[in-house]
Design an enzyme around this catalytic site. Sequence first.
Site, short mmCIF file in Angstrom:
data_model
loop_
_atom_site.label_atom_id
_atom_site.label_comp_id
_atom_site.label_asym_id
_atom_site.label_seq_id
_atom_site.Cartn_x
_atom_site.Cartn_y
_atom_site.Cartn_z
N TYR A 162 0.82 -1.22 0.00
CA TYR A 162 0.00 0.00 0.00
C TYR A 162 0.85 1.27 0.00
O TYR A 162 0.34 2.36 -0.25
CB TYR A 162 -0.93 0.02 1.22
CG TYR A 162 -2.19 -0.78 1.02
CD1 TYR A 162 -2.14 -2.17 0.92
CD2 TYR A 162 -3.44 -0.16 0.95
CE1 TYR A 162 -3.30 -2.92 0.75
CE2 TYR A 162 -4.60 -0.90 0.77
CZ TYR A 162 -4.52 -2.27 0.67
OH TYR A 162 -5.67 -3.00 0.49
N LYS A 209 3.53 -14.94 4.47
CA LYS A 209 3.84 -15.92 3.42
C LYS A 209 5.36 -16.03 3.40
O LYS A 209 6.02 -15.71 2.41
CB LYS A 209 3.26 -15.40 2.09
CG LYS A 209 3.38 -16.35 0.92
CD LYS A 209 2.39 -17.51 0.96
CE LYS A 209 2.67 -18.45 -0.20
NZ LYS A 209 1.81 -19.64 -0.19
N ASP A 227 -2.34 -18.36 2.75
CA ASP A 227 -3.25 -19.24 1.99
C ASP A 227 -3.90 -20.27 2.91
O ASP A 227 -5.10 -20.53 2.84
CB ASP A 227 -2.54 -19.89 0.79
CG ASP A 227 -1.18 -20.48 1.11
OD1 ASP A 227 -0.67 -20.30 2.25
OD2 ASP A 227 -0.59 -21.14 0.23
N ASP A 273 -6.04 -6.80 4.38
CA ASP A 273 -7.18 -6.33 3.58
C ASP A 273 -8.00 -7.51 3.09
O ASP A 273 -9.22 -7.56 3.25
CB ASP A 273 -6.66 -5.51 2.39
CG ASP A 273 -7.80 -5.10 1.47
OD1 ASP A 273 -8.80 -4.56 1.97
OD2 ASP A 273 -7.69 -5.33 0.25
N ASP A 287 -11.95 -9.20 4.54
CA ASP A 287 -13.17 -9.42 3.74
C ASP A 287 -13.63 -10.86 3.93
O ASP A 287 -14.82 -11.13 4.09
CB ASP A 287 -12.92 -9.16 2.25
CG ASP A 287 -13.28 -7.72 1.84
OD1 ASP A 287 -13.30 -6.84 2.73
OD2 ASP A 287 -13.54 -7.48 0.65
C1 IPM Z 1 -10.56 -1.46 3.14
C2 IPM Z 1 -10.71 -1.04 1.71
C3 IPM Z 1 -9.56 -0.12 1.34
C4 IPM Z 1 -8.28 -0.91 1.51
C5 IPM Z 1 -9.61 0.48 -0.07
C6 IPM Z 1 -10.93 1.17 -0.35
C7 IPM Z 1 -8.45 1.43 -0.31
O1 IPM Z 1 -10.77 -2.14 0.86
O2 IPM Z 1 -10.58 -0.59 4.01
O3 IPM Z 1 -10.42 -2.66 3.39
O4 IPM Z 1 -7.84 -1.61 0.60
O5 IPM Z 1 -7.70 -0.80 2.59
MN MN Z 2 -10.71 -4.03 1.94
#
Ligand code: IPM
Ligand code: MN
Length: 326
Positions: free
Chosen positions: A120, A170, A203, A227, A231
């Site tokens: 990032y 990793k 993984d 990140d 999710d």
């Molecule tokens: C999150 C989002 C952000 C990230 C994006 C929108 C830049 O996906 O906060 O997880 O990748 O950190």
């Molecule tokens: Mn995200």
Amino acid sequence: MAQHKIGIVGGDGIGPDVIAEGLKVIDAAGVSFERVDYDLGGQRYLRDGTVLPDEILEEWRGLDAIYLGAVGAPGVPPGVIERGLLLKMRFELDLYVNIRPFTAPGHDFIVVRENTEGTYAGEGGFLRKGTPHEIATQGSVNTRMGAERAIRFAFDLAGGRDKHVTLVHKTNVLTFSGDLWQRAFDDVAAEHEGFETAYNHVDAACIYFVESPQRYDVIVTDNLFGDILTDLGGAVSGGVGLAASANLNPARTGPSMFEPVHGSAPDIAGQNKANPIAAIHSGAMMLDFLGETGAAAKIEAACKANAEMIGSTTEIGDAVAAAVAD
Ligand code: IPM
Ligand code: MN
């Protein structure tokens, strides 16, 4: 008297919808604060080209917290808002850990995501762009200081929980950055008697998130792995509509920022359809960080109690607000 000065960035899409519910619930919990609204995000950019002016960033340094819905709108080129607003905020305000808790039946773990480095950081570039010989590199920046402070935060957090910390990386392939992270982790772990530690490749961690998430207490990982994993964490613990997050400056040299993990979902914006629980829970994390621990605990419990509620954005917000006001 309002004790806290909070910047509100509703943002784009469902952002303003869910933040309105979060503010409703904070109000119901009896916490007063001074509210400063900022019209920022993809829509604002499309209107007049504004992303995050330095004057606003300077103003933010005087706030106690920032409460953000979601940013991102169709028609904005990739990266403009993500890098120019969200990442600028994380980097400039030194929000060096991103805390993402997951609680659901069989799930009770927190991911501590390093929030200022890794892929990032923006290291890299193009050579011969647009030609058949084009080259693009995107480096991963890992400082010992950056990894270590995230790892220390994870151990501190685990100290108040089950004293179990898992490093996810990793290391078998990323032998430079993984090595730095592993050594930093081992050194910090050696200072923490009575803690259990584990290591998973990222993984494999994806499999464990689905098959045996109860093995986790606190996970610490780098920015990109964090990140992606968070999710997945949302998806396996009730949906990303429930996933809250806190972007913290633990040194408190400036405001921390609180936002749901989900995006702006422009397709359902303004339709009273988005689940506001993630935003409401993020608001509770904000109150907790501001020292309003009683109100925070009440809101968190009400979020848990209403996690499976089916209803519109405002119905769910009303239900949580009513539970909190009791
Ligand atoms: C999150 C989002 C952000 C990230 C994006 C929108 C830049 O996906 O906060 O997880 O990748 O950190
Ligand atoms: Mn995200």
